[in-house]
Design a protein around this motif. Structure first.
Motif, short mmCIF file in Angstrom:
data_model
loop_
_atom_site.label_atom_id
_atom_site.label_comp_id
_atom_site.label_asym_id
_atom_site.label_seq_id
_atom_site.Cartn_x
_atom_site.Cartn_y
_atom_site.Cartn_z
N ALA A 101 0.89 -1.28 0.00
CA ALA A 101 0.33 0.12 -0.05
C ALA A 101 0.91 1.20 -0.01
O ALA A 101 1.86 1.44 0.54
CB ALA A 101 -0.84 0.00 1.10
N TYR A 102 0.27 2.15 -0.48
CA TYR A 102 0.97 3.52 -0.87
C TYR A 102 -0.24 4.70 -0.40
O TYR A 102 -1.14 4.49 -0.79
CB TYR A 102 1.63 3.91 -1.94
N CYS A 103 0.25 6.02 -0.24
CA CYS A 103 -0.74 6.99 0.21
C CYS A 103 -1.05 7.49 -1.08
O CYS A 103 -1.98 8.21 -0.91
CB CYS A 103 -0.09 7.77 1.32
N CYS A 104 -0.48 7.56 -2.02
CA CYS A 104 -0.43 8.05 -3.35
C CYS A 104 0.25 7.77 -4.50
O CYS A 104 1.05 6.70 -4.23
CB CYS A 104 -0.25 9.79 -3.07
N SER A 105 -0.05 7.97 -5.60
CA SER A 105 0.30 7.33 -6.61
C SER A 105 1.89 8.03 -6.97
O SER A 105 2.71 7.38 -7.42
CB SER A 105 -0.51 7.86 -8.05
N GLU A 106 2.31 9.06 -6.33
CA GLU A 106 3.55 9.59 -6.53
C GLU A 106 4.57 8.80 -5.47
O GLU A 106 5.57 8.26 -6.08
CB GLU A 106 3.54 11.07 -6.00
N CYS A 107 3.93 8.35 -4.46
CA CYS A 107 4.85 7.31 -3.55
C CYS A 107 5.07 6.08 -4.08
O CYS A 107 6.20 5.49 -3.97
CB CYS A 107 4.40 7.26 -2.09
N ARG A 108 4.09 5.71 -4.80
CA ARG A 108 4.24 4.27 -5.47
C ARG A 108 5.11 4.16 -6.66
O ARG A 108 6.06 3.46 -6.79
CB ARG A 108 2.71 4.01 -6.11
N GLU A 109 5.08 5.56 -7.45
CA GLU A 109 5.98 5.60 -8.69
C GLU A 109 7.64 5.76 -7.85
O GLU A 109 8.70 5.22 -8.65
CB GLU A 109 5.63 6.80 -9.39
N GLN A 110 7.66 6.61 -6.88
CA GLN A 110 9.00 6.94 -6.36
C GLN A 110 9.64 5.67 -5.66
O GLN A 110 10.90 5.33 -5.92
CB GLN A 110 9.11 7.93 -5.33
N ALA A 111 8.70 4.84 -5.08
CA ALA A 111 9.35 3.62 -4.42
C ALA A 111 9.65 2.55 -5.70
O ALA A 111 10.75 2.12 -5.59
CB ALA A 111 8.12 2.87 -3.74
N TRP A 112 8.69 2.36 -6.73
CA TRP A 112 9.19 1.55 -7.83
C TRP A 112 10.46 2.01 -8.50
O TRP A 112 11.28 1.24 -8.85
CB TRP A 112 8.02 1.74 -8.81
#
Length: 412
Positions: A101-112
């Motif tokens: 889980a991520y709080c937003c799509s930006e965090c998901r993209e940065q983690a990826w």
């Protein structure tokens, strides 16, 4: 980011290394800088207790009412003034592969882009035989609460190196942190993890090697070399805490209410914390397994640890003029002035928690020597230099309880 007009980093000497200094007069209450971590990770036992946090920024992802219901074990609890809760669930997203889980799509993209391509478990629920799953499960049998770090912090460091376009650049980022001589790494890494961890590097090393081997840091994948990243975290790691409920309570405090409304709301919140505290119980072990005996274990917040480039330059004082805060319910760190700071004055924080900071000079020095390998020479310590080198009975009892807990943990 750092406000370059407020602070700058200077080299002090070989003993202290770098320090942070005010480049102009600063008023008490000023935020000197805000900084995102190079890497952060939630504690694994904290996650086991259903503290839902963004995998990238550690933002608390329950809303305040959900968190209060879970911690008080009252599923019908209704919080007043829910407009004070700022959890934005409409923005929450998941990794399409492993459902992290991520709080937003930006965090998901940065983690990826930074590390998650390496750490993604590819399916949900994860394969229990996946090397990373085995690594995490073994870690949890080695390092029980109160947690000081997570194997996933090291895993994210390694994964960031593996994914980096320029391995030299990311290695330089980690190498800029304060390091200790090899003969002191053993002491520091074992202090970080506990005495019972002494013989467990050999068990952890092949699991880490199987899960994440990276040639550019091959030395980390040996039993002796594995102490290096743990020692680095021991010297530079910063605890992180987030809580949607804490944000809610803070916003409730800011409400402009009539006297009776204010009294009723404050009384409700006070009673809520009483109910939640009932869920904080002693750690228990049954058949060498951690027994989940409450809704929260030893936690009231989403908790983890992180590495910050600028914050790591801040030196210690037992009378600090600044303190670390997490004002945004995530891992973004804010350094806030506690007092007025004059131009050219060093910005100092306390490495000790609030309770330890108020103890005797002898106790403070002992804590700093054991955890950070230095003796403090701040104004408070100099003023108390003639105090007797004794430890209070209260402190001795706490140390005995800690040692008893570690002995029990090692036995199991």
């Amino acid at each position: 980011m750092a406000n370059e007009s407020i602070v700058n980093v200077r080299f002090i000497d070989e003993l202290k290394g770098r320090g942070l200094f005010a480049s102009r007069d600063i008023a008490a209450g000023t935020v000197l800088f805000e900084e995102k971590p190079l890497v952060c990770a939630q504690f694994l036992w904290n996650e086991c207790y259903h503290y839902e946090a963004c995998e990238y920024c550690m933002r608390s992802m329950e809303n305040a009412e959900e968190m209060a219901r879970r911690l008080s074990a009252n599923p019908s609890l209704v919080l007043p003034c829910m407009e004070c809760c700022k959890a934005e669930k409409q923005n929450f997203v998941h990794c399409p592969h492993c459902r992290v889980a991520y709080c937003c799509s930006e965090c998901r993209e940065q983690a990826w882009n930074q590390y998650h391509q390496v750490l993604c478990l590819s399916q949900h629920p994860p394969d229990p035989n996946h090397p990373l799953v085995i690594l995490q499960e073994v870690w949890k049998t080695m390092h029980y609460p109160p947690e000081t770090t997570s194997i996933m912090l090291i895993a994210k460091m390694i994964a960031s190196i593996k994914q980096a376009k320029s391995k030299e650049e990311i290695l330089a980022s980690f190498n800029q942190f304060c390091h200790v001589p090899q003969n002191e790494e053993r002491q520091l890494s074992h202090k970080l993890l506990g005495k019972q961890f002494e013989g467990q590097y050999e068990a952890l090393q092949p699991l880490l090697l199987n899960a994440l081997h990276e040639e550019s840091v091959a030395q980390w994948f040996t039993p002796g070399g594995l102490r290096s990243p743990f020692a680095l975290i021991g010297m530079n790691g910063q605890g992180v805490g987030s809580s949607s409920l804490s944000v809610y309570v803070h916003n409730c405090d800011e409400l402009d209410l009539e006297a009776e409304e204010r009294h009723n709301l404050d009384q409700f919140i006070d009673q809520l914390y009483v109910e939640m505290e009932k869920g904080i119980v002693d750690i228990m072990f049954v058949h060498s397994k951690y027994l989940l005996v409450s809704e929260s274990g030893a936690f009231l917040n989403c908790e983890g640890s992180a590495l910050y480039k600028l914050q790591s330059c801040c030196n210690h004082s037992c009378v600090p003029n600044a303190e670390i805060s997490f004002l945004h319910n995530n891992s973004t760190l804010s350094l806030v002035a506690l007092t007025d700071i004059t131009e050219g004055q060093e910005v100092l924080i306390s490495y000790l928690d609030k309770c330890c900071k108020e103890r005797s000079r002898h106790s403070r020095q002992k804590e700093l020597r054991e955890n950070y390998l230095f003796s403090c020479d701040c104004s408070k310590c100099r003023l108390q230099c003639d105090d007797p080198d004794v430890t209070s009975s209260e402190e001795e009892e706490e140390e005995e309880e800690m040692e008893d807990g570690e002995a029990s943990q090692a036995k199991n």
